[in-house]
Design an enzyme around this catalytic site. Structure first.
Site, mmCIF file in Angstrom:
data_model
loop_
_atom_site.group_PDB
_atom_site.id
_atom_site.type_symbol
_atom_site.label_atom_id
_atom_site.label_comp_id
_atom_site.label_asym_id
_atom_site.label_seq_id
_atom_site.Cartn_x
_atom_site.Cartn_y
_atom_site.Cartn_z
ATOM 1 N N GLU A 159 -3.330 -5.216 -12.532
ATOM 2 C CA GLU A 159 -2.615 -6.710 -12.665
ATOM 3 C C GLU A 159 -3.588 -7.972 -12.691
ATOM 4 O O GLU A 159 -3.404 -8.907 -11.806
ATOM 5 C CB GLU A 159 -1.722 -6.685 -11.274
ATOM 6 C CG GLU A 159 -0.635 -5.574 -11.280
ATOM 7 C CD GLU A 159 0.049 -5.367 -9.845
ATOM 8 O OE1 GLU A 159 -0.269 -6.430 -9.074
ATOM 9 O OE2 GLU A 159 0.513 -4.373 -9.724
ATOM 10 N N GLU A 264 4.162 4.070 -13.188
ATOM 11 C CA GLU A 264 4.550 3.600 -11.783
ATOM 12 C C GLU A 264 6.205 3.451 -11.866
ATOM 13 O O GLU A 264 6.854 2.457 -11.534
ATOM 14 C CB GLU A 264 4.187 2.188 -11.146
ATOM 15 C CG GLU A 264 2.681 2.421 -10.835
ATOM 16 C CD GLU A 264 2.006 1.250 -10.138
ATOM 17 O OE1 GLU A 264 3.084 0.307 -9.515
ATOM 18 O OE2 GLU A 264 0.805 0.922 -10.297
HETATM 19 O O1 G3I Z 1 0.388 0.146 6.990
HETATM 20 C C1 G3I Z 1 1.357 -1.025 7.492
HETATM 21 C C2 G3I Z 1 1.973 -0.346 8.645
HETATM 22 O O2 G3I Z 1 0.785 -0.384 9.426
HETATM 23 C C3 G3I Z 1 2.928 -1.451 9.042
HETATM 24 O O3 G3I Z 1 3.283 -0.871 10.293
HETATM 25 C C4 G3I Z 1 4.021 -1.785 8.317
HETATM 26 C C5 G3I Z 1 5.092 -2.589 8.771
HETATM 27 O O4 G3I Z 1 5.789 -3.160 7.468
HETATM 28 O O5 G3I Z 1 3.543 -2.095 7.009
HETATM 29 C C6 G3I Z 1 2.419 -1.171 6.514
HETATM 30 O O6 G3I Z 1 2.135 -1.601 5.358
HETATM 31 C C7 G3I Z 1 2.597 -1.556 4.101
HETATM 32 C C8 G3I Z 1 2.301 -0.638 2.986
HETATM 33 O O7 G3I Z 1 2.869 -0.747 2.019
HETATM 34 C C9 G3I Z 1 2.244 0.886 3.442
HETATM 35 O O8 G3I Z 1 3.285 1.310 3.530
HETATM 36 C C10 G3I Z 1 3.151 -2.938 3.687
HETATM 37 O O9 G3I Z 1 3.688 -3.864 4.514
HETATM 38 C C11 G3I Z 1 3.722 -2.986 2.425
HETATM 39 O O10 G3I Z 1 3.856 -4.367 2.144
HETATM 40 C C12 G3I Z 1 3.186 -2.143 1.271
HETATM 41 O O11 G3I Z 1 3.913 -2.151 0.145
HETATM 42 C C13 G3I Z 1 3.026 -1.445 -0.957
HETATM 43 C C14 G3I Z 1 2.983 -2.552 -1.915
HETATM 44 O O12 G3I Z 1 2.425 -1.919 -2.871
HETATM 45 C C15 G3I Z 1 1.735 -3.308 -1.408
HETATM 46 O O13 G3I Z 1 1.190 -4.331 -2.425
HETATM 47 C C16 G3I Z 1 4.229 -0.252 -1.287
HETATM 48 O O14 G3I Z 1 4.282 0.717 -0.401
HETATM 49 C C17 G3I Z 1 3.618 0.092 -2.681
HETATM 50 O O15 G3I Z 1 4.519 0.968 -3.303
HETATM 51 C C18 G3I Z 1 3.203 -0.963 -3.848
HETATM 52 O O16 G3I Z 1 2.786 -0.471 -4.832
HETATM 53 C C19 G3I Z 1 2.332 -1.250 -5.958
HETATM 54 C C20 G3I Z 1 1.260 -0.714 -6.574
HETATM 55 O O17 G3I Z 1 0.295 -0.390 -5.844
HETATM 56 C C21 G3I Z 1 0.848 -1.538 -7.787
HETATM 57 N N1 G3I Z 1 1.875 -1.925 -8.562
HETATM 58 C C22 G3I Z 1 3.027 -2.538 -7.990
HETATM 59 C C23 G3I Z 1 3.613 -1.514 -7.033
HETATM 60 C C24 G3I Z 1 4.805 -1.896 -6.258
HETATM 61 O O18 G3I Z 1 4.375 -3.110 -5.763
#
Ligand code: G3I
Length: 376
Positions: A159, A264
């Site tokens: 990105e 994705e």
């Molecule tokens: O790990 C913490 C955990 O400790 C905490 O309790 C919890 C509470 O909300 O959050 C956890 O972190 C989360 C993490 O995923 C792991 O589950 C974050 O809040 C959450 O924002 C994060 O989201 C991920 C996102 O990328 C973040 O940038 C999504 O799962 C994941 O599917 C998403 O993937 C991205 C690709 O890497 C790149 N392209 C876009 C795609 C969708 O956004």
């Protein structure tokens, strides 16, 4: 008596035949696509930890490739400078090897899920270009080097370009300019010369982004940088992107000479609170009941429309099977999808191929049939 015996024998044989036919294993996604392209899924931490046996079974049965949804991102791998945590990444790679899956690493350089220290000094000021280069090199060498020969491909830069085709003004860009992209590919190549290296982004069907990505890849190639593929993330809605614009991007990207991947994929059926079309994770809208219309179940009409949209895209992918090396969906089942929490937290979406009980949706059978048809 002889006649009765013959009758019994025939009846018995027919019964055996019927039973064996009904027990015949259904064709799986990975079998149907075996001679087309890899068919992959993203794995979350629960699956990597072995805590979700139902969806793990689906991964083993149906998919030929995996990518970690979060556990190889820099904030997980190196939360504090010099302190690496490979525990989940190790388990992920082990799982892939044990189950004979193509393993992609995700992602080396990305502005999001980046640990706070990476681009700044103790006072919070941007570090110098030399320090940032060193940090990128150390991070990439450690991660790519650890899985050398085992992780077959890497999303090296994620990105870097905005929807209108301009450079994203990330810290990496602020400090190093566009050259950070070349450097990231160079370090990844040095760390594992055999690994495939990809550029990965969302909203890749937008003309501005398409042109900018082509320009960037051409420039990298002119500079002698090894780049093997372009990942079109494929986070979709019911009206974006159009199949036609997506097709134009497959062609344009493939014309650069690299592999094209859908990396994705998911399709949201929920109303959009804003104009968002891609996957900008910084967007966050307030929850409203009206924005969550299918909390109980998905009406048949919407399920059918979703099914048709998935089928349209898979038909497109099959049309370009000689240019596409992998199609990966962003998760196994609807319950685990990030779409339930973006761009509004706490909604119920239906973006994937398997339902909340890990049962295949009817679209799976349709896609399999399309793939088998494409053989002819
Ligand atoms: O790990 C913490 C955990 O400790 C905490 O309790 C919890 C509470 O909300 O959050 C956890 O972190 C989360 C993490 O995923 C792991 O589950 C974050 O809040 C959450 O924002 C994060 O989201 C991920 C996102 O990328 C973040 O940038 C999504 O799962 C994941 O599917 C998403 O993937 C991205 C690709 O890497 C790149 N392209 C876009 C795609 C969708 O956004």
């Amino acid at each position: 008596m002889k006649l009765i015996n013959q009758f019994l024998l025939i009846t018995f044989s027919i019964l055996i035949l019927l039973v064996s036919c009904s027990a015949k294993k259904r064709t799986t996604l990975k079998e149907a696509f075996a001679d087309k392209f890899l068919i992959g899924t993203a794995m979350n931490s629960k699956q990597i930890n072995g805590l979700d046996s139902a969806s793990i079974r689906v991964i083993k049965e149906q998919f030929s490739a995996i990518v970690p949804e979060n556990v190889m991102k820099s904030e997980v791998i190196q939360p504090v400078e010099g302190e690496f945590d490979f525990s989940l990444a190790d388990q992920f790679v082990k799982f892939g090897e044990k189950n004979n899956l193509f393993i992609t690493g995700h992602t080396l350089i990305w502005h999001s899920q980046l640990p706070g220290w990476f681009c700044v000094d103790a006072k919070g000021n941007n570090v110098s270009p030399e320090i940032l280069k060193q940090r990128m090199k150390t991070h990439i060498y450690a991660l790519v080097g650890r899985y050398k020969g085992r992780v077959k491909g890497w999303d090296v830069v994620n990105e870097a370009i905005e929807d209108d085709g301009s450079w994203r003004k990330s810290k990496f860009y602020e400090i190093l300019g566009e050259d950070y992209i070349r450097l990231a590919f160079q370090y990844a190549h040095e760390a594992d010369p055999q690994a495939e290296l990809y550029y990965n982004d969302y909203s890749m069907a937008l003309p501005g982004k398409r042109d900018a990505v082509v320009k960037m890849v051409n420039k990298l190639q002119q500079q002698g940088v090894k780049i093997d593929g372009i990942g079109m993330q494929g986070h979709m809605t019911m009206d974006f992107p159009s199949v036609e614009e997506f097709e134009k991007s497959i062609i344009a990207f493939s014309n650069t000479g690299v592999k094209v991947m859908i990396t994705e994929m998911d399709i949201s059926v929920l109303p959009k609170p804003g104009k968002n079309v891609g996957a900008d994770v910084s967007l966050n809208f307030k929850y409203d009941k009206e924005l969550n219309p299918y909390a109980g179940s998905l009406p048949d009409s919407v399920a059918t429309a979703l099914q048709n949209r998935y089928a349209d895209f898979f038909r497109l992918f099959l049309k370009y099977k000689d240019k596409i090396s992998r199609v990966t969906v962003w998760g196994v089942n609807d319950a685990q999808s990030w779409r339930n929490n973006w761009p509004v937290r706490g909604r119920t979406d239906y973006p994937l191929l398997f339902d909340r009980n890990n049962n295949p949706k009817p679209i799976v059978e349709i896609i399999i049939k399309e793939a088998e048809e494409a053989k002819k």
